[in-house]
Design an enzyme around this catalytic site. Structure first.
Site, PDB file in Angstrom:
ATOM      1  N   GLY A   1     103.816  53.294  43.012  1.00 42.68           N
ATOM      2  CA  GLY A   1     102.457  53.834  42.915  1.00 42.68           C
ATOM      3  C   GLY A   1     101.610  53.120  41.881  1.00 42.68           C
ATOM      4  O   GLY A   1     100.526  52.621  42.177  1.00 42.68           O
ATOM      5  N   ALA A   2     102.092  53.072  40.643  1.00 43.59           N
ATOM      6  CA  ALA A   2     101.318  52.460  39.573  1.00 43.59           C
ATOM      7  C   ALA A   2     102.213  52.265  38.359  1.00 43.59           C
ATOM      8  O   ALA A   2     103.312  52.800  38.306  1.00 43.59           O
ATOM      9  CB  ALA A   2     100.135  53.344  39.197  1.00 43.59           C
ATOM     10  N   MET A   3     101.698  51.505  37.392  1.00 44.34           N
ATOM     11  CA  MET A   3     102.514  51.152  36.231  1.00 44.34           C
ATOM     12  C   MET A   3     101.696  51.239  34.953  1.00 44.34           C
ATOM     13  O   MET A   3     100.582  50.725  34.885  1.00 44.34           O
ATOM     14  CB  MET A   3     103.072  49.733  36.443  1.00 44.34           C
ATOM     15  CG  MET A   3     103.948  49.253  35.327  1.00 44.34           C
ATOM     16  SD  MET A   3     105.426  50.293  35.125  1.00 44.34           S
ATOM     17  CE  MET A   3     105.647  50.155  33.365  1.00 44.34           C
ATOM     18  N   GLU A   4     102.310  51.847  33.938  1.00 37.96           N
ATOM     19  CA  GLU A   4     101.615  52.212  32.701  1.00 37.96           C
ATOM     20  C   GLU A   4     101.556  51.126  31.637  1.00 37.96           C
ATOM     21  O   GLU A   4     101.455  51.439  30.449  1.00 37.96           O
ATOM     22  CB  GLU A   4     102.300  53.451  32.107  1.00 37.96           C
ATOM     23  CG  GLU A   4     103.720  53.198  31.536  1.00 37.96           C
ATOM     24  CD  GLU A   4     104.866  53.560  32.475  1.00 37.96           C
ATOM     25  OE1 GLU A   4     104.654  53.541  33.701  1.00 37.96           O
ATOM     26  OE2 GLU A   4     105.973  53.841  31.984  1.00 37.96           O
ATOM     27  N   ASN A   5     101.608  49.847  32.000  1.00 36.96           N
ATOM     28  CA  ASN A   5     101.561  48.763  31.007  1.00 36.96           C
ATOM     29  C   ASN A   5     100.508  49.052  29.939  1.00 36.96           C
ATOM     30  O   ASN A   5      99.397  49.463  30.244  1.00 36.96           O
ATOM     31  CB  ASN A   5     101.213  47.442  31.679  1.00 36.96           C
ATOM     32  CG  ASN A   5     101.945  47.245  32.975  1.00 36.96           C
ATOM     33  OD1 ASN A   5     103.150  47.197  32.992  1.00 36.96           O
ATOM     34  ND2 ASN A   5     101.202  47.202  34.070  1.00 36.96           N
TER      35      ASN A   5
ATOM     36  N   GLU B   1     108.572  46.756  34.613  1.00 37.92           N
ATOM     37  CA  GLU B   1     109.544  47.852  34.610  1.00 37.92           C
ATOM     38  C   GLU B   1     110.370  47.774  35.894  1.00 37.92           C
ATOM     39  O   GLU B   1     109.790  47.579  36.966  1.00 37.92           O
ATOM     40  CB  GLU B   1     108.860  49.219  34.541  1.00 37.92           C
ATOM     41  CG  GLU B   1     109.873  50.335  34.350  1.00 37.92           C
ATOM     42  CD  GLU B   1     109.241  51.715  34.158  1.00 37.92           C
ATOM     43  OE1 GLU B   1     108.011  51.856  34.292  1.00 37.92           O
ATOM     44  OE2 GLU B   1     110.001  52.639  33.876  1.00 37.92           O
TER      45      GLU B   1
ATOM     46  N   HIS C   1     101.105  58.312  30.027  1.00 38.82           N
ATOM     47  CA  HIS C   1     102.237  57.519  29.552  1.00 38.82           C
ATOM     48  C   HIS C   1     101.909  56.811  28.237  1.00 38.82           C
ATOM     49  O   HIS C   1     102.824  56.430  27.506  1.00 38.82           O
ATOM     50  CB  HIS C   1     102.608  56.448  30.584  1.00 38.82           C
ATOM     51  CG  HIS C   1     103.693  56.845  31.539  1.00 38.82           C
ATOM     52  ND1 HIS C   1     104.845  57.483  31.146  1.00 38.82           N
ATOM     53  CD2 HIS C   1     103.818  56.659  32.875  1.00 38.82           C
ATOM     54  CE1 HIS C   1     105.632  57.674  32.210  1.00 38.82           C
ATOM     55  NE2 HIS C   1     105.027  57.188  33.275  1.00 38.82           N
TER      56      HIS C   1
ATOM     57  N   HIS D   1      98.641  60.375  35.248  1.00 39.95           N
ATOM     58  CA  HIS D   1     100.047  60.088  34.929  1.00 39.95           C
ATOM     59  C   HIS D   1     100.166  58.799  34.117  1.00 39.95           C
ATOM     60  O   HIS D   1     100.776  58.785  33.046  1.00 39.95           O
ATOM     61  CB  HIS D   1     100.845  60.005  36.229  1.00 39.95           C
ATOM     62  CG  HIS D   1     102.298  59.701  36.043  1.00 39.95           C
ATOM     63  ND1 HIS D   1     103.257  60.681  36.021  1.00 39.95           N
ATOM     64  CD2 HIS D   1     102.953  58.528  35.869  1.00 39.95           C
ATOM     65  CE1 HIS D   1     104.441  60.120  35.837  1.00 39.95           C
ATOM     66  NE2 HIS D   1     104.287  58.810  35.747  1.00 39.95           N
ATOM     67  N   GLU D   2      99.575  57.744  34.608  1.00 38.51           N
ATOM     68  CA  GLU D   2      99.709  56.450  33.918  1.00 38.51           C
ATOM     69  C   GLU D   2      99.004  56.498  32.559  1.00 38.51           C
ATOM     70  O   GLU D   2      99.508  55.970  31.579  1.00 38.51           O
ATOM     71  CB  GLU D   2      99.157  55.303  34.768  1.00 38.51           C
ATOM     72  CG  GLU D   2      99.744  55.194  36.183  1.00 38.51           C
ATOM     73  CD  GLU D   2     101.264  55.230  36.246  1.00 38.51           C
ATOM     74  OE1 GLU D   2     101.917  54.807  35.276  1.00 38.51           O
ATOM     75  OE2 GLU D   2     101.793  55.702  37.276  1.00 38.51           O
TER      76      GLU D   2
HETATM   77  N1  TRP Z   1     106.790  53.766  35.380  1.00 36.84           N
HETATM   78  C1  TRP Z   1     106.059  53.851  36.600  1.00 36.84           C
HETATM   79  C2  TRP Z   1     105.480  55.249  36.664  1.00 36.84           C
HETATM   80  O1  TRP Z   1     106.160  56.199  36.845  1.00 36.84           O
HETATM   81  C3  TRP Z   1     106.832  53.639  37.830  1.00 36.84           C
HETATM   82  C4  TRP Z   1     107.560  52.389  38.045  1.00 36.84           C
HETATM   83  C5  TRP Z   1     108.838  52.111  37.725  1.00 36.84           C
HETATM   84  C6  TRP Z   1     107.149  51.299  38.805  1.00 36.84           C
HETATM   85  N2  TRP Z   1     109.225  50.923  38.236  1.00 36.84           N
HETATM   86  C7  TRP Z   1     108.220  50.404  38.911  1.00 36.84           C
HETATM   87  C8  TRP Z   1     105.964  51.012  39.409  1.00 36.84           C
HETATM   88  C9  TRP Z   1     108.132  49.249  39.661  1.00 36.84           C
HETATM   89  C10 TRP Z   1     105.873  49.832  40.141  1.00 36.84           C
HETATM   90  C11 TRP Z   1     106.948  48.986  40.281  1.00 36.84           C
HETATM   91  O2  TRP Z   1     104.376  55.463  36.457  1.00 36.84           O
HETATM   92 ZN    ZN Z   2     105.668  57.458  35.207  1.00 39.47          ZN
END
Ligand code: TRP
Ligand code: ZN
Length: 850
Positions: A254-258, A122, A294, A290-291
């Site tokens: 912070g983190a990513m919701e893959n 993302e 998602h 949060h993740e």
């Molecule tokens: N979608 C992620 C969240 O809100 C955040 C996110 C967007 C992100 N771009 C990113 C995290 C790039 C890491 C690197 O939870």
């Molecule tokens: Zn998010």
């Protein structure tokens, strides 16, 4: 970075992609500098799309070979991607590309962190992995084969097979490419399981580097609590056999919701009492939630295009705030959120970076992961819920999930479910999404013959590209108190929809005291002439915890503003009221801590600016110091008792109640440290068995310009723990006196443990510098210059993090000529840098337009 002329993308230009992607097969042959990515993608014509040339995004890819329907083809390549003549009907596109994860310092696409492979796609990182229609409305199922010698090979979905040197994953849920993930490394897991309410057993894992196994238990507990909560509150179940979380040290956010494979900045998942503060625990719990949330709001229902980012982010932030409110204390969570909203979002909304929650244009989408999209986006959901009521809110959400499951949706789709459920038009309400800026709400009152009338007048100042503002729908939660403190009108919601509007209450025997905007029911700035007597009254009597706190804040702010502008001494009305709250054992410690918390110095600058004053950072600092000093003296007699009463014995647990007590205890300690030369804090520092109390003691000392021995001791104790070391770096800068902040930051950059390639470490030093208001905005200009030096260096390595940190300068035009000229010169220096990234160029250009 290639300097292609930055192109602006517009919402109005949206057109669907000309093909549907039926399935994606990927094979990764991992190698640090020569990873091969072999793709096989089935395309079929999209009947809903206009005719177009076949174009796939791709950046920094070495194309080895390409085929269509098994026949080699020769595509046209550009810096942005690949085009090739597409056959009519369905066809299979195959490509083999080479990429170099080890040299990928931008941390976007496939990269390496401490020897492990990981991805961040993302918003538009997938195009750095292979050629693909990298846009969120193109959704497909993915089958992924990972070949590598690493013991752990992960991707999205369920594991379909694995053997010596490979693993295969299949994700049955169609998803956009930005949710793709791959992880490979020598990792260890903290396993657990969860049974869904329909009886499905889910395997859960948190994967970490060796040595971090002991820091996973809390995150796992938070994950299970999130899964249960989403079933109970939103009726949402998890939908794969396995859910993996991986902790990564080098991460831009912070983190990513893959899908099925969330990737976390290690600072947002790893926790232990010895190394993490109460704030860390609360934040980790919230980000895990949060993740996880998602999965439904973001993944099962995703965004049609990046302009709709708030569709998933605003809603998911709203959901995680509900979760935290349920898990901990709802009023405390609300107050924390509002402090954050005013500090970051109001600041953004009032300056050159202001943009609508749903922007209508951008150059680089990464620059729009903002407080406005996230936090104001969440506030909009809260307002919607207040306007339609809880029951209709959950009905609308159910409809949203059934109607749009599997869709790439828009804000229009979202509002439509509310319109369909409630039968009311949200045309006007929609302005919250399309119009930037924080509305100012002026309130006038009248009392005559038992009738009490409130007149509201709303006005939103112009923002970049939006001169005229139409009135918004503003839900105002209101209560009225009688002179004896009794509530004569319990909370009711007034709906302001016009520029000016009146509301009357009849049958009152005396003029009531209004409690307006309870629970902070709308993200607006309330402007009301009122007295300190009334504020003190509300602080003592309001039944709404948010407004009770707000009254104390208003008292403190009024006193500070007076001190800054007229040099007056701290107001005794505030000192008395705050001391009363501090001593009042019937109030929750967390609340007392919040009342004792100082007002942010940047918030004061914001307020001064909005009343037409030029803020002087040093004067704001001095007034804040005087205020803190006076409060400590005012409370002097009680401090030993309050300190003793709020000191917890027994083992540390990160629960809300304990955290509240410790927060209060920390406030008292900082006051004691102003008067005892640091004796108490030194004792607490040495005795502490948890990071919350150890760091509170160190901070209290540093704030009094002492504690060098403890700083050294802290280093010796924790030099082996990178997350604690981030605290060590940041706290020294955060608490440095204004004239020293830049110097302290600069000397820390020469420390052997400073590593600019690690975003956490870079932010520890420079994020802290930017937040040290009087230090960053010091008249010498040293703060501005030092940050610019380092942003220029970082831009060549990591544009995304550089661009975000440019926001430190967004308020420069608020300040007087000596300050603003110095800051502007640094912005111009950044902009003049050869080969500057598109990310940073966009940010600096927007800031300089002010
Ligand atoms: N979608 C992620 C969240 O809100 C955040 C996110 C967007 C992100 N771009 C990113 C995290 C790039 C890491 C690197 O939870
Ligand atoms: Zn998010």
């Amino acid at each position: 970075m290639t300097q292609s002329s930055p192109e602006t993308i517009y919402l109005k230009d949206y057109t669907p992609f000309g093909w549907i992607v039926e399935n994606v097969h990927l094979t990764f042959r991992l190698h640090p500098t020569e990873t091969r990515v072999i793709s096989r993608i089935t395309f079929a014509p999209n009947p809903d799309a206009p005719m177009q040339n076949f174009f796939l995004n791709g950046e920094n890819l070495k194309l080895v070979s390409a085929m269509i329907n098994g026949q080699p083809c020769a595509p046209d390549l550009s810096a942005e991607g690949l085009s090739v003549e597409a056959p009519a009907g369905r066809f299979v596109f195959e490509a083999e590309v080479e990429i170099s994860p080890e040299t990928n310092t931008a941390l976007e696409g496939l990269y390496m962190s401490n020897g492990m492979y990981c991805t961040q796609c993302e918003a538009e990182g997938f195009r750095k992995i292979t050629f693909y229609p990298d846009r969120p409305d193109v959704m497909s199922t993915f089958t992924v084969r990972v070949e590598g010698s690493e013991p752990v090979l992960l991707s999205n979905g369920n594991k379909s097979s694995n053997g010596d040197g490979f693993a295969e994953w299949h994700d049955p849920w169609p998803k956009p490419a930005y949710l793709f993930a791959l992880v490979a490394g020598d990792l260890v897991n903290h396993p657990d399981s969860f049974t869904t309410r329909s009886g499905k057993d889910i395997e859960l894992n948190i994967w970490v580097r060796k040595g971090d196994e002991g820091k996973c238990a809390f995150g796992m507990q938070a994950l299970k609590a999130s899964m249960l909560w989403d079933e109970k509150v939103y009726g949402r179940e998890y939908d794969l056999d396995i859910f993996n979380i991986v902790a990564v040290d080098d991460f831009n956010m912070g983190a990513m919701e893959n899908k099925g494979l969330n990737i976390f900045n290690s600072s947002c998942v790893l926790a232990s009492p010895e190394t993490s503060t109460d704030d860390n625990f609360e934040r980790i719990e919230a980000i895990i939630a949060h993740e996880y949330f998602h999965n439904w709001t973001g993944n099962r229902i995703t965004c049609r295009d990046w302009f709709q980012l708030c569709l998933k982010e605003g809603l998911t932030v709203y959901r995680d705030s509900q979760f935290t409110a349920d898990m901990r204390s709802a009023p405390v969570k609300r107050i924390h959120d509002v402090i954050d909203l005013r500090g970051r979002q109001f600041r953004e909304d009032g300056g050159p970076l202001a943009h609508p929650v749903r922007p209508d244009s951008f150059v680089e989408i990464n620059n729009f992961y903002t407080a406005t999209v996230y936090e104001k986006g969440a506030e909009i959901i809260g307002m919607l819920k207040r306007l339609v009521g809880d029951q209709d809110y959950y009905k609308a959400l159910d409809l949203y999930f059934t109607r749009h499951d599997g869709d790439a949706a828009t804000i229009e789709d979202w509002l439509k479910v509310f319109e369909d459920v409630t039968g009311r038009s949200l045309k006007r309400f929609k302005r919250w999404y399309t119009s930037a800026g924080t509305p100012r709400l002026k309130v006038k009152e009248k009392f005559k013959n038992g009738r009490y009338t409130l007149t509201f007048k709303q006005e939103t100042p112009p923002t970049p590209g939006q001169k005229q503002k139409k009135p918004r729908v503003i839900p105002i939660a209101l209560g009225l108190l009688g002179p004896n403190g009794d509530e004569v009108q319990p909370t009711t919601v007034l709906e302001v929809t016009k520029r000016q509007q009146k509301f009357s209450f009849d049958g009152l025997t005396s003029k009531p005291i209004p409690s307006i905007l309870r629970d902070f029911s709308a993200p607006v700035i309330l402007e009301r002439e009122t007295s300190n007597t009334e504020r003190a009254f509300l602080l003592a009597h309001d039944t709404d915890p948010f407004n009770k706190w707000e009254a104390g804040q208003a008292l403190r702010r009024a006193s500070l503003i007076a001190s800054i502008t007229t040099g007056s001494a701290p107001d005794s009305a505030f000192l008395d009221a705050a001391a009363r709250v501090a001593r009042d054992d019937s109030l929750e410690p967390a609340f007392r801590a919040l009342v004792l918390q100082s007002v942010g110095q940047d918030d004061l600058a914001q307020e001064l600016h909005s009343i037409g004053n030029t803020p002087d950072p040093q004067a704001i600092y001095d007034a804040s110091e005087t205020m803190a000093q006076s409060l400590a003296h005012h409370l002097a007699d009680s401090l030993p008792r309050l300190y003793a009463d709020s000191t917890l014995s027994g083992p540390y647990t990160p629960d809300a109640e304990g955290a509240g007590k410790r927060a209060f205890n920390a406030r008292i300690l900082s006051m004691i440290t102003r008067m005892d030369g640091g004796t108490r804090a030194r004792a607490q520092f040495s005795a502490a068995d948890n990071m919350t109390q150890q760091l509170a003691a160190l901070n209290a000392l540093l704030a009094q310009d002492t504690g060098s021995q403890e700083t050294l001791a802290f280093f010796e104790q924790w030099k082996g723990d990178r997350l604690v070391m981030d605290k060590w770096f940041s706290t020294q800068v955060a608490f440095a006196a204004p004239e020293k902040a830049a110097l302290v930051a600069q000397s820390l950059t020469t420390h052997p443990l400073f590593d600019m390639k690690n975003p956490n470490r870079f932010r520890a030093v420079f994020g802290a510098l930017a937040m040290n208001h009087a230090g960053f905005h010091h008249a010498s200009g040293k703060g501005y210059a030092l940050l610019a030096d380092w942003l220029i260096k970082l831009d060549a390595i990591n544009p995304q993090t550089t661009a975000r940190m440019c926001a430190a300068y967004q308020t420069y035009a608020r300040y007087d000529a000596p300050h603003s000229t110095l800051a502007k010169a640094q912005l111009e220096r950044i902009l003049a840098t050869k080969g500057l990234s598109r990310d940073t160029e966009e940010m600096v250009t927007r800031i300089l337009k002010d």
